[in-house]
Design a protein around this motif. Structure first.
Motif, mmCIF file in Angstrom:
data_model
loop_
_atom_site.group_PDB
_atom_site.id
_atom_site.type_symbol
_atom_site.label_atom_id
_atom_site.label_comp_id
_atom_site.label_asym_id
_atom_site.label_seq_id
_atom_site.Cartn_x
_atom_site.Cartn_y
_atom_site.Cartn_z
ATOM 1 N N LYS A 157 0.842 -1.188 0.000
ATOM 2 C CA LYS A 157 0.000 0.000 0.000
ATOM 3 C C LYS A 157 0.884 1.248 0.000
ATOM 4 O O LYS A 157 1.919 1.296 0.666
ATOM 5 N N MET A 158 0.458 2.253 -0.756
ATOM 6 C CA MET A 158 1.201 3.513 -0.799
ATOM 7 C C MET A 158 0.206 4.677 -0.782
ATOM 8 O O MET A 158 -1.011 4.476 -0.734
ATOM 9 N N SER A 159 0.715 5.891 -0.850
ATOM 10 C CA SER A 159 -0.111 7.090 -0.709
ATOM 11 C C SER A 159 -0.992 7.328 -1.937
ATOM 12 O O SER A 159 -0.840 6.680 -2.979
ATOM 13 N N ASN A 160 -1.898 8.275 -1.807
ATOM 14 C CA ASN A 160 -2.751 8.649 -2.936
ATOM 15 C C ASN A 160 -2.019 9.612 -3.869
ATOM 16 O O ASN A 160 -0.933 10.098 -3.570
ATOM 17 N N ARG A 161 -2.639 9.917 -5.004
ATOM 18 C CA ARG A 161 -1.985 10.683 -6.069
ATOM 19 C C ARG A 161 -1.685 12.123 -5.674
ATOM 20 O O ARG A 161 -0.760 12.746 -6.218
ATOM 21 N N LEU A 162 -2.436 12.688 -4.755
ATOM 22 C CA LEU A 162 -2.242 14.082 -4.386
ATOM 23 C C LEU A 162 -1.203 14.289 -3.286
ATOM 24 O O LEU A 162 -0.851 15.420 -2.964
ATOM 25 N N SER A 163 -0.718 13.219 -2.727
ATOM 26 C CA SER A 163 0.254 13.324 -1.635
ATOM 27 C C SER A 163 1.661 13.581 -2.174
ATOM 28 O O SER A 163 2.040 13.099 -3.242
ATOM 29 N N LYS A 164 2.451 14.334 -1.410
ATOM 30 C CA LYS A 164 3.867 14.516 -1.753
ATOM 31 C C LYS A 164 4.600 13.180 -1.725
ATOM 32 O O LYS A 164 5.597 12.981 -2.423
ATOM 33 N N ARG A 165 4.096 12.252 -0.925
ATOM 34 C CA ARG A 165 4.735 10.937 -0.820
ATOM 35 C C ARG A 165 4.612 10.142 -2.121
ATOM 36 O O ARG A 165 5.388 9.216 -2.350
ATOM 37 N N TYR A 166 3.646 10.502 -2.953
ATOM 38 C CA TYR A 166 3.487 9.827 -4.240
ATOM 39 C C TYR A 166 4.776 9.914 -5.050
ATOM 40 O O TYR A 166 5.218 8.923 -5.646
ATOM 41 N N TYR A 167 5.389 11.081 -5.078
ATOM 42 C CA TYR A 167 6.590 11.297 -5.888
ATOM 43 C C TYR A 167 7.773 10.499 -5.334
ATOM 44 O O TYR A 167 8.618 10.018 -6.089
ATOM 45 N N ARG A 168 7.824 10.361 -4.034
ATOM 46 C CA ARG A 168 8.893 9.567 -3.416
ATOM 47 C C ARG A 168 8.753 8.095 -3.800
ATOM 48 O O ARG A 168 9.738 7.442 -4.142
ATOM 49 N N ASP A 181 13.082 -11.773 -15.635
ATOM 50 C CA ASP A 181 12.374 -10.505 -15.775
ATOM 51 C C ASP A 181 12.013 -10.011 -14.377
ATOM 52 O O ASP A 181 11.573 -10.796 -13.533
ATOM 53 N N ILE A 182 12.199 -8.708 -14.126
ATOM 54 C CA ILE A 182 11.832 -8.156 -12.822
ATOM 55 C C ILE A 182 11.527 -6.675 -12.973
ATOM 56 O O ILE A 182 12.213 -5.957 -13.710
ATOM 57 N N ASN A 183 10.483 -6.227 -12.298
ATOM 58 C CA ASN A 183 10.031 -4.839 -12.437
ATOM 59 C C ASN A 183 9.485 -4.310 -11.120
ATOM 60 O O ASN A 183 8.998 -5.075 -10.276
ATOM 61 N N ALA A 184 9.565 -2.996 -10.971
ATOM 62 C CA ALA A 184 8.916 -2.299 -9.866
ATOM 63 C C ALA A 184 8.184 -1.098 -10.449
ATOM 64 O O ALA A 184 8.734 -0.385 -11.292
ATOM 65 N N TYR A 185 6.950 -0.876 -10.009
ATOM 66 C CA TYR A 185 6.166 0.232 -10.544
ATOM 67 C C TYR A 185 5.036 0.558 -9.584
ATOM 68 O O TYR A 185 4.767 -0.191 -8.636
ATOM 69 N N ILE A 186 4.391 1.683 -9.798
ATOM 70 C CA ILE A 186 3.266 2.074 -8.953
ATOM 71 C C ILE A 186 2.002 2.166 -9.802
ATOM 72 O O ILE A 186 2.067 2.371 -11.010
ATOM 73 N N THR A 187 0.847 2.025 -9.157
ATOM 74 C CA THR A 187 -0.411 2.069 -9.897
ATOM 75 C C THR A 187 -0.842 3.502 -10.205
ATOM 76 O O THR A 187 -1.643 3.715 -11.112
ATOM 77 N N GLY A 188 -0.337 4.472 -9.453
ATOM 78 C CA GLY A 188 -0.700 5.867 -9.700
ATOM 79 C C GLY A 188 -2.156 6.176 -9.404
ATOM 80 O O GLY A 188 -2.736 7.090 -9.996
ATOM 81 N N SER A 189 -2.760 5.460 -8.497
ATOM 82 C CA SER A 189 -4.188 5.609 -8.201
ATOM 83 C C SER A 189 -4.489 6.928 -7.494
ATOM 84 O O SER A 189 -3.662 7.465 -6.763
ATOM 85 N N MET A 190 -5.693 7.431 -7.722
ATOM 86 C CA MET A 190 -6.098 8.678 -7.076
ATOM 87 C C MET A 190 -6.263 8.491 -5.566
ATOM 88 O O MET A 190 -5.883 9.360 -4.782
#
Length: 415
Positions: A248-259, A288-297
């Motif tokens: 779980k990570m922050s929402n799209r409007l949080s400064k933590r999103y960019y981190r 194959d290996i990847n890391a990414y975020i969903t970018g959810s609102m």
């Protein structure tokens, strides 16, 4: 700096205009504030169904594509858990064709049994081909309900169950349309060699007389904090094993999103990234290996996924990934490594702003988030992230108690 003008019609339609004199092409983008998160848990897949229905004919126009193609234009759409986006590109002198088409389907769809049956079959076939019959296709059908227990992100955009679309009635469809697809729930962005003085009378002409409908107010349940590791093991007929970790990570409007976004890039963006360098190049434990975020609102997911090499068990694969996550939690990111990632982000941002369509979609998206002007702050938001903030963010989100793991086993792989 992208300069733009904004205005709002009396019926609530928000309009954003950016004049770009570098091209004879204009992009007309219409984003509706509705996604899979706005569906009834017992009637899912409707936002995606409407992506198809909106091309199935409106009240006065039986075929959306033909008039646009005759005007030298192209169009498409996409749906996410957060929004639905329709876009058209065409020569600027024919822009009125796009306004005519988009306004007519915003006003009223054809709502014929034939159209519903055609698009229902298309969506059901897509569900089967992309999610049920394709290797690894059901990953998100499994991951979302594993990671989310309360929030409607727990089902994928295609829907929770194919039966929901199979059983959709005309009454269901009309109710969903009039609830979500009115001017009060939409943002129109126009980018190209055209001024706001030219755009405004055309928008008022084609969209101004559409009745304002009751504004849908979103009240979604907040996902509770996860406090323990969740795991799910499945066996499928796929070429090789795979593993998926969701935090779980922050929402799209949080400064933590960019981190979190930069963390995913440090781990997985390019051949010099940590996971590629350490687990594929130097110590080939993964193919194959990847890391990414969903970018959810709303609160989203930080994903790490990979396919272990032959002879590497899924348990070992988890331990290898976990070791790299532990390291990024403990040590400060090297200054050169961080600069390189930021430079890649900056170049991607600059390149994306060349396209009128990308700018139109971005302006609509940021206006949906609250302010189209956010488009001019993105680069600085990434630039401001420090190594200390990255370590702090890693310590907050990349923990086992905040993790949901899908072990996706191959029936045919030989270990």
């Amino acid at each position: 700096m992208i300069k733009f003008d904004k205005f709002i019609l009396e019926n609530g339609l928000r309009v954003v205009v950016h004049e770009d004199n570098s091209t004879p092409i204009v992009a007309v983008n219409l984003v509706y504030d509705v996604g899979a998160r706005d569906e009834d848990p017992n009637k899912t897949g409707f936002a995606h169904l409407f992506e198809h229905l909106m091309f199935g004919g409106s009240k006065h126009i039986p075929d959306f594509d033909e008039p646009l193609q005759n005007a030298g234009g192209q169009n498409n759409a996409f749906t996410s858990n957060d929004l639905t986006n329709y876009y058209d590109t065409l020569p600027v002198q024919n822009i009125e064709t796009a306004f005519w088409l988009e306004s007519d389907r915003m006003n009223e769809l054809a709502f014929t049994p034939e159209s519903l049956e055609v698009q229902r079959k298309v969506v059901i076939e897509e569900f089967k081909q992309r999610y049920l019959n394709q290797p690894y296709g059901d990953v998100w059908l499994l991951m979302r309900p594993l990671a989310y227990k309360v929030h409607p992100y727990r089902w994928a955009t295609i829907g929770k169950d194919i039966s929901h679309i199979e059983q959709a009635t005309m009454e269901d469809v009309k109710h969903f349309f009039y609830k979500h697809y009115g001017p009060q729930n939409a943002i129109l962005s126009v980018v190209g060699n055209i001024s706001v003085k030219q755009v405004r009378p055309l928008v008022e002409k084609w969209f101004g007389d559409i009745d304002k409908r009751q504004k849908y107010v979103r009240h979604l349940p907040k996902e509770p904090e996860q406090t323990e590791l969740r795991t799910l093991t499945v066996e499928r007929d796929v070429p090789s094993d795979a593993i998926y970790l969701a935090f779980k990570m922050s929402n799209r409007l949080s400064k933590r999103y960019y981190r979190a976004d930069i963390l995913s890039d440090i781990l997985s963006r390019g051949d010099s990234s940590r996971l590629y360098r350490k687990l594929i190049k130097e110590n080939p434990k993964f193919t194959d290996i990847n890391a990414y975020i969903t970018g959810s609102m709303d609160e989203g997911l930080f994903i790490v996924s990979g396919k272990p090499s032959k002879g590497v068990s899924l348990d070992e694969a988890y331990r290898l990934i976990r070791a790299e996550l532990d390291l990024i939690q403990q040590e400060l990111c090297d200054a050169d490594e961080l600069t390189m990632v930021k430079n890649k982000v900056e170049s991607t941002t600059v390149f994306s702003e060349i396209s009128v369509l990308n700018k139109a979609m971005s302006l609509g998206y940021f206006e949906l988030l609250g302010d189209a002007g956010m488009i001019n702050k993105e680069e600085q938001n990434y630039h401001d992230v420090t190594a200390e903030e990255l370590r702090e963010e890693a310590q907050k989100i990349l923990n086992e108690t905040n993790c949901s793991v899908l072990y996706y086993k191959s029936k045919t792989s030989q270990k």
